[in-house]
Enzyme design. Structure first.
Site, PDB file in Angstrom:
ATOM      1  N   LEU A 250       0.834  -1.208   0.000  1.00  0.00           N
ATOM      2  CA  LEU A 250       0.000   0.000   0.000  1.00  0.00           C
ATOM      3  C   LEU A 250       0.873   1.263   0.000  1.00  0.00           C
ATOM      4  CD1 LEU A 250      -2.820  -1.090   2.484  1.00  0.00           C
ATOM      5  CD2 LEU A 250      -2.811  -1.218  -0.016  1.00  0.00           C
TER       6      LEU A 250
ATOM      7  N   SER B 228       3.682   2.319   1.752  1.00  0.00           N
ATOM      8  CA  SER B 228       4.107   3.032   2.954  1.00  0.00           C
ATOM      9  C   SER B 228       5.400   3.795   2.681  1.00  0.00           C
ATOM     10  CB  SER B 228       4.302   2.053   4.108  1.00  0.00           C
ATOM     11  OG  SER B 228       5.203   1.027   3.728  1.00  0.00           O
ATOM     12  N   SER B 229       6.277   3.251   1.860  1.00  0.00           N
ATOM     13  CA  SER B 229       7.544   3.953   1.630  1.00  0.00           C
ATOM     14  C   SER B 229       7.337   5.199   0.766  1.00  0.00           C
ATOM     15  CB  SER B 229       8.609   3.024   1.060  1.00  0.00           C
ATOM     16  OG  SER B 229       8.145   2.370  -0.071  1.00  0.00           O
TER      17      SER B 229
ATOM     18  N   ASP C  60       3.518   5.028  -7.351  1.00  0.00           N
ATOM     19  CA  ASP C  60       3.224   5.187  -5.921  1.00  0.00           C
ATOM     20  C   ASP C  60       3.484   6.619  -5.460  1.00  0.00           C
ATOM     21  OD1 ASP C  60       3.015   2.524  -6.376  1.00  0.00           O
ATOM     22  OD2 ASP C  60       4.742   1.943  -5.169  1.00  0.00           O
TER      23      ASP C  60
HETATM   24  C1  GLA Z   1       5.252  -1.244  -6.927  1.00  0.00           C
HETATM   25  C2  GLA Z   1       6.107  -0.170  -7.578  1.00  0.00           C
HETATM   26  C3  GLA Z   1       5.318   0.581  -8.646  1.00  0.00           C
HETATM   27  C4  GLA Z   1       4.656  -0.369  -9.635  1.00  0.00           C
HETATM   28  C5  GLA Z   1       3.922  -1.485  -8.894  1.00  0.00           C
HETATM   29  C6  GLA Z   1       3.399  -2.538  -9.811  1.00  0.00           C
HETATM   30  O1  GLA Z   1       4.213  -0.671  -6.211  1.00  0.00           O
HETATM   31  O2  GLA Z   1       6.570   0.730  -6.618  1.00  0.00           O
HETATM   32  O3  GLA Z   1       6.147   1.493  -9.306  1.00  0.00           O
HETATM   33  O4  GLA Z   1       5.581  -0.876 -10.533  1.00  0.00           O
HETATM   34  O5  GLA Z   1       4.735  -2.116  -7.926  1.00  0.00           O
HETATM   35  O6  GLA Z   1       2.376  -2.043 -10.586  1.00  0.00           O
END
Ligand code: GLA
Length: 384
Positions: A124, A126-127, A171
């Site tokens: 989810l 967090s980082s 993310d």
């Molecule tokens: C992780 C990575 C994202 C993306 C997803 C897969 O969350 O941080 O950049 O590649 O996996 O969709």
């Protein structure tokens, strides 16, 4: 709960200074997995789990970072930042300071308190929340402001260049730019995006398999390499295919036999996932929830079978949800190999859905899953 008043009081007690307080959310991805680093499409939403940061200046040239989650304080010299990560939670906040310093910013000493409720290692982000909230706090301390997409890129560089995780932009982007009650259809090529409203009668139910996921581990970079190898084969034939975003399923029919079997499977997932993601936004726009659900199911099994990015627990979490009242669609979300599923569920059924899914999963695996009914939230911002 992430409680700004509690963070403020913790900061004041520890550092005897009034902090400016910021928040950055975690995220859930509705659809579009492992497409971001292929310059494709993703459709994440920021969620109401978030990380808070309180910051105040210091006059002794030290950067003191305290994490309430880890119950630990770490001190750095502002004039002597580490050049690389130390496999410690502080890599994320100090990595942000290091990357921003490399961009020509100068940081005085400061005290930073961090406290969040994004479940750690659960897919989810967090980082990303930690990076984005730190970036916002430290830039605001020196009176610098980056547009959200630029801030997201800088935070992605923290992962890629400092921490050593080869992730894409999704993310950090959604944590910085999320919008309440909306998902974002993000084009990871030029970072343009379209807001996709989540209907008021639809809940985001996030089900944690409790299987830990790590993108710094071996599987994520392996999958990425395999899909990029497929791209190179297509590019060698017709050129202009720097990323799988530019490839088609017909390309795979023509040249798939020249690829290693696993590469072909990975590419089939990525190429078809891009098509599904764009289609899903259209379906959401039309209010065609049946189609949204169909695309999510297809996406899950593509992720599981072709990308081999799922695990028995996540597959079961999706399967156990299928006949529960109110389900619109379910799939594994995030980097894979564990973590959470996202279930779109009719709001009126969400609570009962979460309870029953939890019971079914616990009965099957003897693991109590955490199941949360979440809402799409705003991206990172200052609170006080
Ligand atoms: C992780 C990575 C994202 C993306 C997803 C897969 O969350 O941080 O950049 O590649 O996996 O969709």
């Amino acid at each position: 709960m992430h409680d700004p008043a509690a963070l403020r009081s913790l900061h004041v007690t520890r550092f005897q200074a009034e902090p400016a307080v910021f928040v950055a959310p975690g995220r859930v991805n509705l659809i579009g997995e492992h497409t971001d680093y292929a310059e494709g499409f993703v459709m994440p939403a920021a969620i109401d789990f978030a990380t808070l940061a309180g910051i105040s200046p210091r006059s002794d040239g030290k950067i003191v970072i305290y994490s309430e989650n880890y119950g630990e304080e770490k001190t750095f010299e502002a004039a002597l930042l580490p050049a690389k990560a130390g496999k410690h939670w502080s890599d994320y906040p100090i990595g942000v300071v290091a990357i921003l310093t490399g961009e020509g910013n100068k940081f005085p000493g400061f005290s930073l308190s961090l406290w969040g409720d994004v479940p750690l290692g659960s897919g989810l982000s967090s980082s990303a929340a930690l990076e984005v909230v730190t970036a916002l706090a430290v830039t605001s301390l020196i009176g610098v402001s980056y547009p959200g997409p630029v801030l997201a890129r800088l935070c992605q560089r923290v992962e890629n260049e400092f921490v050593g995780a080869n992730c894409g932009i999704m993310d950090q982007f959604i944590s910085a730019n999320g919008k309440k009650d909306h998902a974002l259809l993000l084009d990871c090529r030029d970072l343009s995006f379209k807001l996709a409203p989540i209907p008021a009668n639809v809940a985001l139910v996030i089900a944690n398999t409790m299987v830990k996921h790590s993108i710094a581990g071996g599987d994520y970079p392996t999958r990425r390499r395999e899909s990029e190898a497929a791209c190179a084969v297509i590019n060698s034939h017709r050129g202009n295919v720097p990323f799988l975003r530019d490839a088609t399923l017909e390309d795979l029919e023509k040249w798939g036999h020249e690829m290693a079997p696993k590469s072909l499977m990975r590419a089939r997932h990525v190429i078809s996932e891009n098509l599904r993601t764009v289609a899903c936004e259209k379906a959401l726009e039309k209010g065609d929830l049946k189609e949204v659900g169909r695309l999510m199911t297809e996406a899950h099994w593509s992720y599981s079978k072709d990308f081999e990015g799922s695990c028995a627990e996540a597959d079961a979490m999706v399967e156990l949800a299928q006949d529960l009242p109110g389900l619109i669609g379910a799939r594994l979300t995030g980097g894979g190999f564990g973590g959470c599923t996202i279930n779109l569920v009719e709001q009126s059924q969400a609570k009962a859905f979460a309870e029953e899914l939890g019971k079914r999963y616990a009965a099957k695996f003897n693991i109590e899953p955490q199941i949360h009914v979440c809402h799409a939230s705003d991206g990172a911002h200052r609170i006080s």
